[in-house]
Structures are given as structure tokens and as C-alpha cells.
Write an enzyme that holds these catalytic residues in place. Structure first.
Site, short mmCIF file in Angstrom:
data_model
loop_
_atom_site.label_atom_id
_atom_site.label_comp_id
_atom_site.label_asym_id
_atom_site.label_seq_id
_atom_site.Cartn_x
_atom_site.Cartn_y
_atom_site.Cartn_z
N GLU A 143 -51.18 30.52 -47.89
CA GLU A 143 -52.20 30.36 -46.95
C GLU A 143 -52.48 31.47 -45.89
O GLU A 143 -53.27 32.16 -45.75
CB GLU A 143 -52.31 29.12 -46.08
CG GLU A 143 -52.68 27.95 -47.04
CD GLU A 143 -51.42 27.29 -47.68
OE1 GLU A 143 -50.46 27.84 -47.71
OE2 GLU A 143 -51.75 26.47 -48.41
N HIS A 158 -33.69 45.68 -29.62
CA HIS A 158 -34.72 45.36 -30.24
C HIS A 158 -35.91 45.46 -29.07
O HIS A 158 -37.04 45.71 -29.41
CB HIS A 158 -34.67 43.81 -30.28
CG HIS A 158 -36.01 43.17 -30.79
ND1 HIS A 158 -36.41 43.14 -31.86
CD2 HIS A 158 -36.67 42.24 -29.95
CE1 HIS A 158 -37.35 42.36 -31.90
NE2 HIS A 158 -37.68 41.73 -30.99
N PHE A 178 -54.15 23.00 -43.25
CA PHE A 178 -53.26 24.13 -43.92
C PHE A 178 -53.60 25.34 -42.91
O PHE A 178 -52.94 26.34 -43.09
CB PHE A 178 -53.45 24.30 -45.22
CG PHE A 178 -52.77 23.20 -45.88
CD1 PHE A 178 -51.64 22.41 -45.55
CD2 PHE A 178 -53.13 22.80 -47.14
CE1 PHE A 178 -51.26 21.09 -46.00
CE2 PHE A 178 -52.61 21.99 -48.02
CZ PHE A 178 -51.83 20.97 -47.46
N SER A 215 -60.45 21.38 -55.19
CA SER A 215 -60.75 20.63 -54.13
C SER A 215 -61.66 21.31 -53.06
O SER A 215 -62.44 20.68 -52.52
CB SER A 215 -59.50 20.25 -53.55
OG SER A 215 -59.01 19.30 -54.26
N HIS A 273 -61.77 18.94 -46.24
CA HIS A 273 -60.93 17.69 -45.92
C HIS A 273 -60.81 17.97 -44.74
O HIS A 273 -59.46 17.87 -44.22
CB HIS A 273 -59.68 17.80 -46.82
CG HIS A 273 -59.71 17.58 -48.49
ND1 HIS A 273 -60.46 18.77 -48.96
CD2 HIS A 273 -59.26 16.80 -49.33
CE1 HIS A 273 -60.34 18.30 -50.26
NE2 HIS A 273 -59.85 16.99 -50.56
N ASP A 323 -53.82 10.96 -48.66
CA ASP A 323 -52.72 11.99 -48.39
C ASP A 323 -51.91 11.90 -47.23
O ASP A 323 -51.03 12.31 -47.02
CB ASP A 323 -53.22 13.34 -48.64
CG ASP A 323 -53.59 13.88 -50.09
OD1 ASP A 323 -53.15 13.37 -50.94
OD2 ASP A 323 -54.45 14.95 -50.04
#
Length: 428
Positions: free
Chosen positions: A168, A13, A194, A134, A218, A226
Site C-alpha cells: 500500500e 546523524h 489500510f 473488492s 470497505h 473481517d
């Protein structure tokens, strides 16, 4: 594979095979282990034929392009403008100016800016990671970037609204690719919390100096019910820590309009190579102040002290600026001349010369308070040893956003108390 001794081992690797294993691998593949970077004449000849095919394809493409130009002079001129990184004349006149005093969520203001600019900047396009309603990121409700025949309404391979889906990281990575391709201006939205999912791709935006725009809404515990999983606390400071990313947290609707104007301009200076920008926008409504061109400098004096030189400076961003303004009113009424500085973008402010920065934050004024609904990591540099920070050093809770902001001390009274504490520290 097919290195005979290294395959199926962890060494394959991260370690070079080494001369002996390379030679062994060549034997397995039927190559002469004594030859280094051997390329047969047949392979070279085959590869170089690609040059001829490329020239033929380019000549055919140029012929088609010239025929298209001759038949579409107006569109050709528009393409040349876009390719040169220039903006259409009069585009700034379309930016909305919002009435002072009215409460507007900055996410809503951003949506109005996008719709206004969409009509005059055809190369501007984007969407959301399944949160368009939103994020207010729909630039054109009548077109979706989808193949013809897709069952969604208004599907069009030239549609300007992208449906990224709940991906996302993929959204941010796609935006990087779109920016690298050039000739369009791309943005994408989701909730600020997010941005965690996107961070590797956002970091690459900054690493590659790409002109992409992230619309993160937000932006604080103000989103409320939330709960803490959706309430960004550490995110503002964390994103500001990415070298080359400019994070903009406008205080009101007019700062939002100015911020979009500045971002569009900055992405024009060297089109295809610049700095990514992130907009951190509120869910809740915030008071609107008069248009102030200095917002494009990243930090400026929103309200200056009255009745003498400022004794204390209050620094705010986003939805906390109006809290600082209300605290100033209380301090002024008590005979304490107070200045309010709005700092929507630390990175833009740091670009200014020292003389300007000193006019905004006078070195002689040691009593300072920064207020932001997140961890206070950003602000120690600006408030100094005697300064105080009204911040949130823990996770939020599930409740009404305004209730949370009051409970966690984002009130004028808390800022006034911090200002008096800072004033006391300067006297000791």
C-alpha cells in the site's frame, strides 16, 4: 564515513560536522582543508560537456517527435490535448446515472464509473494493492501494465491496469511519482483501514498538491466479518485532518458518479498540480437517490422539511445517509419538520461561500444531529453545543455488517432519539 571522529557516533546523524571535523575529513580524502567548495577546472569542463550532449539528445528527440506527428496526426492531437490538461469532448455524457431506489454498493458504482470513463479518457489508469476484485478498480480487464513476455494474460507495457501487489505504501508513493511525471491520471485502491500503511505517502500527496485519487473501500464496520482489525473507525476523521486532502464519502451510486466527475474536473484545472482525493466507499448496498448536482458542492439538502421550516437538521455521510432519511420520515410523521443534509465532502463544502453554507445549515436551527459510522471528531463544528452526534467511539467486532450497525446504534430510532435530545437541549 570517512569523518575520522564523527563516524560510528550518533552525532553524525543529526548534527553538522563543524569546521574542524570537515577539515579533518578533507585531509582523509586528500583535499586541501583551506579551500572551500573547491572544484577543479577538469571537473567543471567534464560537467559542462553534459550541456552539449543534452542539446544533441534534445534535437534528435525533437526530430523524431516531428516525424511521429507527421505520421500520426490523430494521436498527436490526442497527446496535445492530454499535455494541456484538457478532457475529451463529451466525456461527462458517459457517466452512469443510476436508477433511484435501487440498492447499490458505492464501491460497485465506482467500478462502473471507472469502466465508463476508461473508454473515453485514455490517460486514466490505475489498479489496486491486490484487492482489485473488492475495490472494483479494474478499468480494463484485457490489459495489464507489465513487460511483454510476462506470464500474466494481456501483459503490455502500455496496459492500463496496474497490479501494485500488497504494497500500500509503495502504491501511494508510485502514484505520487506518476502524478509528478504528468500526462496521465492515476488512481489506486485498497481497503480504507489500510490507509494507515499509506499515510506518509498520502501526506506527501497533499504536501505536493498532487492530483492523485485514492479509492478506499470497505469504509466502516459495515464490512462485517473481517472484524475490528479491518474495520476503520478513526480513519475518516484522521484523513480529514491532513491539510490539502479532500476526502469524499458518497451516500449512494449517483453521488459516487458525481464525485468522480468532480475529481476528474478538479484534476484538470491545473494539471499536474492540485489536491489529492480519497474516495471512501461502501461494501454493502445502500439506497440510490435522485441525481443532485449540488453533491459536487460537498454538502447539500437531500430532503427538506415539510409542514414548516426545519426544526432539526440531520447530517449524514456515506452509508449512514439513508439512516438519516429514514429517521426524518419518523420525525415528520410525528410532526417535527426535519431536513436531511448529505455531506459527502467536508472540504468541498468548506470551499463554498458562507451564504450557500447557511442555506444548507441555517444558523437559526440549533437542533442538529450528525451520523457517521466512525469517531465523531469531524462533526462537533457542524452540530454546535445543542447538537448530538451518532458515532462509534470504540472498535468494532466480527459479525455481519448489518447486525453490527444495528447493535452499535446506527438505526433510524437512534437518530430520532438523538434529534429529540437535541431539540430538548435547544429549549433549555
Amino acid at each position: 564515513w570517512p569523518a575520522p571522529n564523527a563516524q560510528n557516533t550518533e552525532a553524525s546523524h543529526g548534527s553538522a560536522l563543524g569546521d574542524e571535523e570537515v577539515a579533518a575529513t578533507k585531509r582523509v580524502l586528500g583535499f586541501d582543508p583551506e579551500q572551500t567548495f573547491e572544484v577543479s577546472d577538469e571537473v567543471i569542463a567534464h560537467t559542462r560537456r553534459a550541456l552539449d550532449r543534452g542539446r544533441e539528445a534534445r534535437a534528435a528527440w525533437e526530430k523524431d517527435l516531428q516525424e511521429w506527428r507527421a505520421a500520426n496526426a490523430e494521436r498527436a492531437a490526442e497527446f496535445d490535448r492530454i499535455a494541456a490538461g484538457e478532457l475529451p469532448k463529451g466525456w461527462e455524457e458517459k457517466l452512469p446515472v443510476f436508477e433511484a431506489g435501487k440498492g447499490v454498493a458505492t464501491r460497485a458504482a465506482s467500478g462502473k464509473v471507472l469502466q465508463a470513463l476508461g473508454g473515453v479518457i485514455p490517460e486514466l489508469w490505475g489498479g489496486s494493492a491486490d484487492l482489485a476484485g473488492s475495490n472494483n478498480t479494474t478499468i480494463d480487464k484485457t490489459s495489464s501494465f507489465l513487460p511483454k513476455g510476462n506470464p500474466l494474460p494481456e501483459a503490455d507495457p502500455y496496459g492500463r491496469t496496474i497490479h501494485f501487489g500488497i504494497r500500500e505504501h509503495a502504491m501511494a508513493a508510485e502514484m505520487n511519482g506518476i502524478a509528478l511525471h504528468g500526462n496521465t491520471r492515476i488512481y489506486g485502491g485498497t481497503f480504507l483501514v489500510f490507509s494507515d500503511y499509506m499515510r506518509n505517502a498520502v501526506r506527501l500527496s497533499a504536501l505536493m498538491h498532487l492530483p492523485v485519487t485514492y479509492v478506499w473501500t470497505h469504509d466502516s464496520i459495515g464490512l462485517g466479518e473481517d472484524g475490528p482489525t479491518h474495520q476503520p473507525v478513526e480513519h475518516l476523521a484522521s484523513l480529514r485532518a491532513i491539510p490539502g486532502l479532500n476526502l469524499v464519502r458518497p451516500a449512494d451510486a449517483n453521488e459516487t458518479s458525481i464525485a468522480w466527475r468532480e475529481i476528474v474536473k478538479r484534476h484538470t484545472r491545473v494539471f499536474g498540480k492540485g489536491a489529492p482525493h480519497g474516495l471512501a466507499l461502501t461494501r454493502q448496498g445502500v439506497p440510490t437517490y435522485d441525481w443532485n448536482e449540488d453533491a459536487a458542492k460537498g454538502g447539500y439538502v437531500l430532503f427538506d422539511a415539510e409542514g414548516g421550516d426545519a426544526q432539526v437538521v440531520l447530517i449524514g455521510t456515506g452509508s449512514e445517509v439513508h439512516v438519516a432519511v429514514e429517521a426524518r420520515e419518523q420525525l415528520q410523521a410525528a410532526g417535527v419538520p426535519t431536513r436531511v443534509v448529505s455531506m459527502p465532502c467536508v472540504e468541498w463544502f468548506e470551499e463554498q461561500d458562507q451564504a450557500y453554507k447557511d442555506t444548507v445549515l441555517p444558523p437559526s436551527v440549533k437542533a442538529r444531529v450528525a451520523v457517521e459510522a466512525g469517531i465523531g471528531l469531524t462533526w462537533h463544528k457542524y452540530v454546535g453545543d445543542a447538537g448530538r452526534i451518532v458515532s462509534l467511539e470504540h472498535f468494532g467486532a466480527s459479525a455481519d455488517g448489518n447486525f453490527l450497525l444495528r447493535e452499535y446504534g446506527f438505526t433510524p430510532e437512534a437518530v430520532v432519539a438523538a434529534a429529540r435530545d437535541s431539540l430538548g437541549a435547544t429549549e433549555r
